[in-house]
Write an enzyme that holds these catalytic residues in place. Sequence first.
Site, short mmCIF file in Angstrom:
data_model
loop_
_atom_site.label_atom_id
_atom_site.label_comp_id
_atom_site.label_asym_id
_atom_site.label_seq_id
_atom_site.Cartn_x
_atom_site.Cartn_y
_atom_site.Cartn_z
N ASP A 2 0.70 -1.35 -0.06
CA ASP A 2 0.51 -0.34 0.17
C ASP A 2 1.19 1.36 0.37
O ASP A 2 0.43 2.64 0.08
CB ASP A 2 -0.96 0.26 0.99
CG ASP A 2 -1.63 1.27 0.67
OD1 ASP A 2 -2.97 0.27 -0.11
OD2 ASP A 2 -2.68 1.40 1.97
N GLY A 64 -11.91 8.26 5.00
CA GLY A 64 -12.52 7.54 6.10
C GLY A 64 -11.70 7.40 6.83
O GLY A 64 -11.47 8.23 7.75
N ARG A 140 -20.73 9.78 10.51
CA ARG A 140 -22.42 9.46 10.69
C ARG A 140 -22.89 10.61 12.00
O ARG A 140 -23.98 10.96 11.99
CB ARG A 140 -23.05 8.40 10.47
CG ARG A 140 -22.89 7.67 9.10
CD ARG A 140 -23.21 6.16 8.88
NE ARG A 140 -21.75 5.36 9.08
CZ ARG A 140 -21.90 4.54 8.92
NH1 ARG A 140 -22.49 3.78 7.89
NH2 ARG A 140 -20.84 4.07 9.23
#
Length: 256
Positions: A2, A64, A140
């Site tokens: 990554d 994220g 959220r």
Amino acid sequence: FDTAFHQTMDEEAYLYAIPYRYYKQFGIRRYGFHGTSHQYVSRRAADILGKPYESLKLIICHLGNGASVSAIKDGRCIDTSMGLTPLEGLIMGTRSGDVDPGVLEMMAGKDGKNIHEVVRILNKESGVLGLSDGFSSDFRDLEDAYLEGNNPAATRAIKAFVLRVAKYIGAYAAELNGADAICFTAGIGENSPVIRELICSPYLEYLGVELDKEANNIRGKERIVSTPSAKTKVLVIPTNEELEIARHTLAIVKGK
Ligand code: AMP
């Protein structure tokens, strides 16, 4: 791995300003993470914009639970916000991002912690979770509370998160000497019109960013969300790390 996509960074971007021998002896430098996602999204941006990948200046915001920004110029990554570990850079779900290392010394001294415990707190109990005084690391919850307007802890966390993203975009716009497009991806970047708007306006107006509020009102879809006249385009591109890994695997299998 990554980190691979970030291997094109020049040494002025990847070196820490600490004694050089730490790099020579131990490889202590900035490596960056989320490379698979940054690569997929930046290539996809070139497709959507209909321009050669190698001709573009792009800023990719992978927002994220872990979050990072990268600057892509002429088809190569020139800088990214994560460092030796994923702790550097943006404020994340539970990671602090950038802090003055003096803070670590003071946390350890005042709170009777050793270095490993302090680093664990910076990784697991900080970020928007820490800023919201333990309310939530989930955007959220934070966004709902922010929109209701009666939760100062959630508001504080959201405002700090957004400010840090805007600062990195500003820094990378300088490094790139302007940007053709800013791309949002990952859980928050793909799904939160509110966070995208808070980042773009007013912070990025000087770059010629102009969000189309109606177009921006989407979740998890690929779309240009800036106005047609915007100088710097804004794109939402759901990431697809699996596809990018499959492409790399295919290239290796074919011996390319
Ligand atoms: P990731 O690490 O890419 O899976 O992203 C996880 C983060 O995305 C969490 O903080 C989620 O709360 C956030 N997220 C997912 N869906 C939404 C949404 N509809 N609105 C705001 N944040 C969201």
